[in-house]
Design an enzyme around this catalytic site. Structure first.
Site, PDB file in Angstrom:
ATOM      1  N   ARG A  51      15.736   2.504  14.903  1.00 18.27           N
ATOM      2  CA  ARG A  51      16.498   1.855  15.953  1.00 18.27           C
ATOM      3  C   ARG A  51      17.793   0.946  15.399  1.00 18.27           C
ATOM      4  NH1 ARG A  51      12.857  -1.300  20.232  1.00 18.27           N
ATOM      5  NH2 ARG A  51      14.872  -1.339  21.337  1.00 18.27           N
ATOM      6  N   LYS A 150      -2.105   7.228   8.257  1.00 15.89           N
ATOM      7  CA  LYS A 150      -3.330   6.419   8.626  1.00 15.89           C
ATOM      8  C   LYS A 150      -2.768   5.025   8.727  1.00 15.89           C
ATOM      9  CE  LYS A 150      -4.324   4.025   4.668  1.00 15.89           C
ATOM     10  NZ  LYS A 150      -4.526   2.585   4.731  1.00 15.89           N
ATOM     11  N   ASP A 179      -3.571  11.241   3.874  1.00 11.91           N
ATOM     12  CA  ASP A 179      -4.194  10.206   3.022  1.00 11.91           C
ATOM     13  C   ASP A 179      -3.653  10.349   1.639  1.00 11.91           C
ATOM     14  OD1 ASP A 179      -5.882   8.524   1.532  1.00 11.91           O
ATOM     15  OD2 ASP A 179      -7.614   9.314   2.803  1.00 11.91           O
ATOM     16  N   HIS A 180      -2.839   9.447   1.325  1.00 12.35           N
ATOM     17  CA  HIS A 180      -2.207   9.917  -0.166  1.00 12.35           C
ATOM     18  C   HIS A 180      -3.358   9.715  -1.246  1.00 12.35           C
ATOM     19  CE1 HIS A 180      -2.401   5.410  -0.270  1.00 12.35           C
ATOM     20  NE2 HIS A 180      -2.619   5.346  -1.448  1.00 12.35           N
ATOM     21  N   LYS A 184      -3.782  12.415  -5.080  1.00 15.25           N
ATOM     22  CA  LYS A 184      -3.912  12.210  -6.556  1.00 15.25           C
ATOM     23  C   LYS A 184      -4.318  13.307  -7.371  1.00 15.25           C
ATOM     24  CE  LYS A 184      -4.483   7.214  -5.721  1.00 15.25           C
ATOM     25  NZ  LYS A 184      -3.130   6.826  -6.531  1.00 15.25           N
ATOM     26  N   GLU A 218      -8.452  -3.658  -5.459  1.00 18.87           N
ATOM     27  CA  GLU A 218      -7.252  -4.024  -5.687  1.00 18.87           C
ATOM     28  C   GLU A 218      -7.118  -5.408  -6.142  1.00 18.87           C
ATOM     29  OE1 GLU A 218      -4.531  -2.378  -2.370  1.00 18.87           O
ATOM     30  OE2 GLU A 218      -6.584  -3.005  -1.457  1.00 18.87           O
ATOM     31  N   HIS A 242      -9.996   6.499   2.921  1.00 13.89           N
ATOM     32  CA  HIS A 242      -9.853   6.800   1.509  1.00 13.89           C
ATOM     33  C   HIS A 242     -11.279   7.289   1.045  1.00 13.89           C
ATOM     34  CE1 HIS A 242      -5.760   5.908   1.806  1.00 13.89           C
ATOM     35  NE2 HIS A 242      -5.774   4.517   1.733  1.00 13.89           N
TER      36      HIS A 242
END
Length: 492
Positions: A51, A150, A179-180, A184, A218, A242
């Site tokens: 926008r 996602k 889904d990254h 991998k 993480e 994931h």
């Protein structure tokens, strides 16, 4: 070792949310690296949409700044840098109104054979509105695809609403739910490891495997995502997509082929075979936690409630689960899953622990016989380790040693493989949906997750606290250790 690069057809990628963090941090750098490697054909265009009332030059400058920040090594190539920026365009569009749609239509043209991909890097609430406007302005051709990030909804019902809205204007084969994690390199190597080696597949069952662990940890907190995360939590944000997708690739049967539907059929069967977790067994099979103030990266860090500014929040930042798959291959084999924020390190790995030898021939002086373990590391250093027992070299007695056969992708191939978004974006252009979730997969995942969420809501108990910088609540340790097992936290 060199990597064989196959160019893709010229295409138009329209990025809704084109001035957002995901686009600047992941999408444009991924496309730039594909440009550097010569995979993008001349005539390819990347059109940012949002926008914001900015010019094309302003947009190109912002993308250039992002490339210098997130991929400085490649951005130093002035010729490639300038050529990539020249392929950018921008249109200001209101997803729910009339602003900009005729301009976008004019920019794309009317060639029905040219590949056009619409990347919806926006909140899921806008997916349906954008799809409706694309149809209203005749922007969907037979060669069009739509890519959605996602999470697909916040529960099964909302996911169905989103999928219905997308399915009204796109065919299922045109919808790419990304889904990254599935992009991998190591995740994809699970297929090669299992189905291209005679060593593993005969042992890939309850007769030889003791248990499986999947960890996605993480070290950071919620940071700038606090607003989103407090409405989502670890179960929705990480487990529903994931971790369950990783579980499917570990546990699925061999597909009839590597076609997209053959692979996704087998993944869906795994999800549908999961032992249900609800109010009857959630206490024994699930742990949810929330980090408190502690230390990370050598510095004091606040707790979750301080970061989101809500002392009453029950949102979980850590989840551990004990899952079972009720089929012939996996009956009796527990799958332990855990994920969380503010853990000691950033690591994603799958551990396949084989059963202990039935009888040891060695005296106690030789040392303890450890389980054979296959450790598949997704990040930060992608690779595969097979932990075996051998005799320690040298005189002075028979001493056993637990050592890995270690294969690092970076060392073995001499190159760093493409990052997940690089591969997945190119798969969309090629029309290869193997690494993307089909609608029935999404529905099966939510059908498993929703009863867990409901059980937690009915229990009205707050998440268990854990200190930032630790491996989660003590109950997560008890979850696995009461079965006589322990979490693998040092790669061994």
């Amino acid at each position: 070792m060199t990597t064989h690069i196959v160019k893709v057809e010229p295409f138009d990628l329209v990025v809704f949310g084109g001035t957002g963090d995901l686009s600047y941090r992941k999408l444009y750098p991924a496309l730039f690296r594909r440009h550097i490697d010569g995979q993008l054909s001349p005539g390819t265009r990347v059109i940012g949409v949002s926008r914001q009332r900015i010019t094309r030059d302003d947009f190109a400058a912002a993308v250039g700044d992002a490339l210098k920040r997130f991929d400085p090594a490649h951005a130093a190539n002035d010729e490639m840098f300038d050529a990539f920026l020249a392929a950018l365009d921008y249109v200001a569009v209101d997803a729910g109104g009339d602003l900009g749609w005729p301009e976008l239509q004019a920019r794309l043209g009317d060639d029905p054979t040219r590949i056009r991909a619409f990347y919806l890097a926006t909140s899921p609430e806008l997916f349906g509105k954008i799809a409706d406007r694309l149809a209203l302005h005749d922007l969907i051709t037979a060669a069009a695809r739509v890519i959605v990030e996602k999470p697909i909804g916040k529960d099964g019902a909302s996911a169905a609403t989103i999928n219905d809205a997308l399915g009204t204007v796109f065919t299922e084969s045109q919808i790419y739910r990304i889904d990254h994690y599935l992009g991998k390199e190591t995740v994809q190597n699970l297929m090669a490891l299992r189905f291209a080696n005679a060593l593993f597949e005969p042992l890939w069952n309850s007769g030889h495997i003791d248990h499986v662990q999947i960890t996605v940890a993480e070290s950071i907190g919620v940071e700038s995502r606090a607003g989103y995360y407090d409405k989502s939590g670890a179960l929705r944000d990480m487990v529903q997509n994931h971790l369950l997708q990783l579980l499917c690739l570990v546990a699925m049967e061999a597909p009839a082929s590597l076609s997209a539907d053959a692979v996704r059929d087998e993944k869906r069967k795994v999800l549908q075979s999961l032992l249900k977790i609800d109010s009857r067994n959630a206490t024994e099979r699930t742990v949810r936690g929330q980090y408190r103030a502690g230390a990370a990266f050598g510095e004091a860090v606040p707790g979750y409630v301080e970061e989101v500014g809500d002392a009453t929040t029950f949102t979980e930042t850590f989840v551990a689960l004990k899952l079972e798959i009720e089929n012939w291959r996996w009956a009796g084999v527990p799958f332990y899953l855990r994920t969380g924020k503010r853990l000691p390190e950033r690591i994603s790995e799958i551990v396949v622990a084989f059963r202990k030898v039935p009888h040891t021939l060695f005296s106690g002086a030789a040392g303890r016989v450890h389980q054979t373990k296959l450790v598949i590391r997704l990040q930060p250093d992608e690779g595969i380790k097979l932990w075996l027992m051998i005799k320690e070299p040298g005189p002075g007695g028979f001493r056993l040693k637990h050592v890995p056969l270690d294969m690092s992708f970076a060392e073995a191939f001499g190159v760093n493989g493409p990052e997940a978004y690089e591969r997945l974006l190119m798969d969309v252009i090629r029309g290869n949906a193997t690494l993307f979730m089909r609608r029935d997969e999404v529905e099966a995942a939510w059908a498993f997750i929703d009863p867990i969420r409901q059980a937690w809501a009915e229990a009205t108990e707050p998440p268990r606290p854990y200190v930032a910088g630790s491996w989660g609540p003590s109950a997560a340790v008890a979850l696995i250790e009461r079965d006589g097992r322990t979490w693998v936290e040092d790669g061994e």
